[in-house]
Write an enzyme that holds these catalytic residues in place. Structure first.
Site, PDB file in Angstrom:
ATOM      1  N   ASP A  79      -0.713  -2.233   7.182  1.00  0.00           N
ATOM      2  CA  ASP A  79       0.742  -2.263   7.359  1.00  0.00           C
ATOM      3  C   ASP A  79       1.287  -0.896   7.768  1.00  0.00           C
ATOM      4  OD1 ASP A  79       3.262  -3.525   7.338  1.00  0.00           O
ATOM      5  OD2 ASP A  79       3.677  -2.819   5.314  1.00  0.00           O
ATOM      6  N   CYS A  84      17.329 -10.461   7.041  1.00  0.00           N
ATOM      7  CA  CYS A  84      16.310 -10.680   6.008  1.00  0.00           C
ATOM      8  C   CYS A  84      16.551  -9.762   4.808  1.00  0.00           C
ATOM      9  CB  CYS A  84      14.924 -10.427   6.595  1.00  0.00           C
ATOM     10  SG  CYS A  84      13.584 -10.629   5.403  1.00  0.00           S
TER      11      CYS A  84
END
Length: 339
Positions: A125, A206
């Site tokens: 990530d 989000c």
């Protein structure tokens, strides 16, 4: 090399990677979808995603490692979604601190098996890679409607990591089937309606983006929709039926942060915040972001008993904390008047 691949997978499992697959170094065929998403501005303020150099590297792994011949994609389970407030992946040790050490150990193992150094790059990530497409190509699962990678045996509660390797390993069969069917539970349950058709997520709406990546004020129209979330959001994973198969968390990611988080955290000093969260992902938005988020959550779910703490937060040295505490006080007072 097939024996080597099996030995690598066995070693990976010993290191806690319960999922492992291999794909080629070919350019990514779905990069255009990512580019369209960027062009639509759905990445919000995450400008690093749109940097030209990183765009080229995301499209072609050999732009990262010219010698790349194979990519090993790995998955490690974290705790299944629990009660809320803090996303379950963030309740334990920070995977950015834990997984790179394991990836380096796996690279060392590969070099020991071969008897020579191997060109490599590894990420979890952190690098310019489209890891879900690589994971799908390596046979780990499919991209669900909630945009998470879903494995049919373990659900979606796992971290992904990749090692780009300068050796040829036989690629695994890609995962080509979609098991979401007609299910739309994640779309229906999303508090801010950020999950769009065709497996696209508008990051600007989000809750994970709003509580972690966004450094500015949270838009007022979205604040009431954030419920009690302080860091991240698990709603789309909580309702996903595939997560009934979630594995237990890797011991390194067992929850460390006690829940529920209380409004008294609004009084955390910089030192207190650092001491409490320094080993977890929750440190990412820093104290000012955490308190901003907590003020919104308190405004959404708190009551008169929280007002004294919010009034103290009005004196915080961070303007962003003051502004969101003021909003929270207004929300609680409005609810009280309407009761």
């Amino acid at each position: 090399m097939n024996d080597l691949k099996q030995a690598i997978k066995q070693k990976a499992r010993q290191l806690g990677f319960t999922l492992a697959g291999v794909t080629s170094s070919e350019p990514l065929s779905h990069y255009n979808i990512f580019e369209t998403w960027l062009n639509a501005g759905m990445h919000g303020t995450m400008n690093y995603l749109a940097e030209k150099r990183n765009s080229l590297r995301r499209a072609d792994p050999k732009e990262i490692l010219p010698e790349c011949k194979s990519i090993l994609v790995l998955g490690t389970p974290y705790a299944p979604p629990a009660g809320g407030q803090i996303a379950s992946y963030a309740l334990g040790n920070d995977y950015h601190d834990v997984l790179p050490q394991r990836l380096q150990t796996l690279v060392d193992f590969i070099e020991e098996q071969l008897g020579h150094a191997v060109p490599n790059r590894y990420y979890t990530d952190t690098g310019p890679v489209l890891e879900r497409e690589l994971a799908q190509r390596a046979g780990l699962g499919w991209t669900g409607r909630n945009t998470c990678l879903i494995n049919p045996k373990t659900g979606s509660t796992f971290f992904l990591a990749e090692i780009l390797l300068g050796i040829e390993l036989e690629a695994d069969e890609p995962f080509t089937t979609d098991h979401c069917g007609t299910c739309t539970r994640c779309i229906d349950a999303c508090p801010t309606k950020c999950i769009l058709p065709d497996r696209i997520l508008d990051a600007r709406r989000c809750i994970s983006y709003l509580t972690i990546e966004l450094k500015d004020d949270i838009p007022e129209d979205l604040r009431p929709l954030m419920q009690n979330w302080i860091f991240g959001c698990d709603v789309c994973q909580q309702v996903c039926p595939w997560n009934r198969f979630s594995e237990p968390a890797d011991p390194a990611f067992e929850p460390l942060i006690p829940l529920p988080v209380l409004s008294s955290d609004l009084l955390l000093t910089p030192q207190g915040f650092s001491q409490r969260f320094k080993h977890t992902p929750v440190k990412r938005p820093r104290r000012r972001g955490y308190l901003r988020n907590l003020a919104v959550a308190t405004g959404n779910t708190g009551d008169q008993e929280d007002l004294s703490i919010l009034e103290k937060a009005l004196k915080d040295h961070e303007p962003i904390v003051k502004e969101h505490a003021k909003w929270a006080i207004e929300q609680i007072n409005n609810r009280t008047r309407n009761e």
